[in-house]
Design a protein around this motif. Structure first.
Motif, PDB file in Angstrom:
ATOM      1  N   PHE A   1       0.844  -1.195   0.000  1.00  0.00           N
ATOM      2  CA  PHE A   1       0.000   0.000   0.000  1.00  0.00           C
ATOM      3  C   PHE A   1       0.880   1.246   0.000  1.00  0.00           C
ATOM      4  N   LEU A   2       0.267   2.369  -0.341  1.00  0.00           N
ATOM      5  CA  LEU A   2       0.890   3.673  -0.136  1.00  0.00           C
ATOM      6  C   LEU A   2       0.273   4.233   1.136  1.00  0.00           C
ATOM      7  N   GLY A   3       1.096   4.688   2.056  1.00  0.00           N
ATOM      8  CA  GLY A   3       0.562   5.159   3.327  1.00  0.00           C
ATOM      9  C   GLY A   3       1.345   6.327   3.878  1.00  0.00           C
ATOM     10  N   ASN A   4       1.102   6.646   5.115  1.00  0.00           N
ATOM     11  CA  ASN A   4       1.819   7.745   5.761  1.00  0.00           C
ATOM     12  C   ASN A   4       2.109   7.377   7.217  1.00  0.00           C
ATOM     13  N   ARG A   5       2.834   8.234   7.890  1.00  0.00           N
ATOM     14  CA  ARG A   5       3.339   7.907   9.220  1.00  0.00           C
ATOM     15  C   ARG A   5       2.429   8.307  10.376  1.00  0.00           C
ATOM     16  N   SER A   6       1.220   8.701  10.096  1.00  0.00           N
ATOM     17  CA  SER A   6       0.356   9.119  11.197  1.00  0.00           C
ATOM     18  C   SER A   6       0.062   7.945  12.132  1.00  0.00           C
ATOM     19  N   SER A   7       0.240   8.170  13.425  1.00  0.00           N
ATOM     20  CA  SER A   7       0.045   7.092  14.405  1.00  0.00           C
ATOM     21  C   SER A   7      -1.403   6.977  14.855  1.00  0.00           C
ATOM     22  N   GLY A   8      -2.129   8.093  14.786  1.00  0.00           N
ATOM     23  CA  GLY A   8      -3.493   8.111  15.311  1.00  0.00           C
ATOM     24  C   GLY A   8      -3.568   8.627  16.732  1.00  0.00           C
ATOM     25  N   LYS A   9      -2.417   8.965  17.312  1.00  0.00           N
ATOM     26  CA  LYS A   9      -2.404   9.392  18.723  1.00  0.00           C
ATOM     27  C   LYS A   9      -3.220  10.660  18.968  1.00  0.00           C
ATOM     28  N   GLN A  10      -3.129  11.603  18.041  1.00  0.00           N
ATOM     29  CA  GLN A  10      -3.883  12.849  18.244  1.00  0.00           C
ATOM     30  C   GLN A  10      -5.383  12.589  18.229  1.00  0.00           C
ATOM     31  N   GLY A  11      -5.826  11.788  17.281  1.00  0.00           N
ATOM     32  CA  GLY A  11      -7.255  11.497  17.184  1.00  0.00           C
ATOM     33  C   GLY A  11      -7.758  10.718  18.390  1.00  0.00           C
ATOM     34  N   ILE A  12      -6.933   9.813  18.884  1.00  0.00           N
ATOM     35  CA  ILE A  12      -7.303   9.043  20.074  1.00  0.00           C
ATOM     36  C   ILE A  12      -7.407   9.970  21.282  1.00  0.00           C
ATOM     37  N   ALA A  13      -6.467  10.885  21.401  1.00  0.00           N
ATOM     38  CA  ALA A  13      -6.511  11.843  22.513  1.00  0.00           C
ATOM     39  C   ALA A  13      -7.769  12.709  22.418  1.00  0.00           C
ATOM     40  N   LEU A  14      -8.143  13.094  21.203  1.00  0.00           N
ATOM     41  CA  LEU A  14      -9.367  13.885  21.013  1.00  0.00           C
ATOM     42  C   LEU A  14     -10.600  13.083  21.415  1.00  0.00           C
ATOM     43  N   ALA A  15     -10.620  11.816  21.023  1.00  0.00           N
ATOM     44  CA  ALA A  15     -11.765  10.963  21.358  1.00  0.00           C
ATOM     45  C   ALA A  15     -11.901  10.842  22.875  1.00  0.00           C
ATOM     46  N   LYS A  16     -10.780  10.667  23.548  1.00  0.00           N
ATOM     47  CA  LYS A  16     -10.803  10.565  25.014  1.00  0.00           C
ATOM     48  C   LYS A  16     -11.313  11.860  25.643  1.00  0.00           C
ATOM     49  N   ALA A  17     -10.821  12.984  25.139  1.00  0.00           N
ATOM     50  CA  ALA A  17     -11.212  14.279  25.713  1.00  0.00           C
ATOM     51  C   ALA A  17     -12.703  14.541  25.496  1.00  0.00           C
TER      52      ALA A  17
END
Ligand code: C5P
Length: 231
Positions: A27-43
């Protein structure tokens, strides 16, 4: 934000990075871990919201960290992410696009593994992906709040902030969370620095630079979003 400031609100958050299949194994992808989105979901969850996390290729170890009650919708490609966001848009009070979306995808995906080409090399033809955020803004429902992220670098012509300001105007979002990635400060790290761009009384407002963990930044973003929600 207080523990019940988002009670009764539905917030849909995209996170991670999309992958565009070349064949069954690549696949073609990128290095985003998802940490920011997870932190937003928690908040957002901590503030009382009903949260759906549309998770593009996030490590299961990170997802297992989420409190119970957050709905996780796994997606892989940009088109899948787009479908999931639009499916959830009608019932949402706010949408946050924190995912790193591939701007292009292969024009063709082969059902069997691509073979080596010998000395000829390989030319891939890519086609442009839709701008999901743009589509969400075009189909905004009522007073829905739409939040985008912008990772920018400066160059000889303009600063990173100038590019972010232009992007805010162009995208039609209510809030744009600007991340200066000139010094590789965002991807995969727990700490980040952002400025929240919004508008008040028809004027663009640019928040002070805020540095902190992705959890701290998420508190700020959720607070800014909460402020924009009316009725
Ligand atoms: O234009 P740029 O990619 O910098 O915009 C970033 C914002 O737009 C992010 O919120 C990202 O999730 C969103 N985006 C999108 N669809 C794309 C590219 C970016 O929704 N194809």
């Amino acid at each position: 934000p207080g523990s019940d400031s988002l009670t009764g609100r539905r917030i849909v958050i995209s996170a991670g990075g999309t992958r565009e299949a070349l064949d069954p194994v690549r696949f073609l992808g990128n290095r985003s871990s998802g940490k920011q989105g997870i932190a937003l979901a928690k908040a957002a969850h901590a503030a009382g919201a009903e949260v759906e996390l549309v998770a593009a290729n996030i490590d299961s170890g990170l997802l297992s960290d989420l409190p119970a009650g957050i709905t996780i919708t796994p997606v892989e490609s940009t088109l899948e992410l787009q479908t999931a966001m639009h499916a959830s848009q009608p019932a949402a009070d706010a949408l946050i696009m924190a995912a790193a979306v591939a701007d292009f995808r292969p024009a063709e995906t082969t059902g069997s593994k691509m073979k080596k080409t010998g000395d000829d090399g390989l030319t891939l033809r890519l086609v442009q992906n839709p701008d999901i955020l743009r589509g969400l803004v075009d189909e905004r429902v009522g007073a829905q709040i739409i939040v985008g992220f912008a990772a920018e670098t400066g160059d000889a012509q303009s600063t990173a902030l100038d590019y972010a300001r232009a992007k805010f105007a162009r995208k039609g979002v209510d809030l744009l969370v600007f991340n200066d990635v000139s010094n590789d400060r965002a991807f995969g790290h727990d700490h980040t620095a952002v400025q929240i761009i919004g508008s008040a009384d028809g004027q663009t407002t640019i928040g002070e630079e805020f540095q902190g963990s992705k959890d701290d930044v998420s508190q700020k973003v959720i607070a800014a979003l909460t402020e924009q929600l009316t009725d």
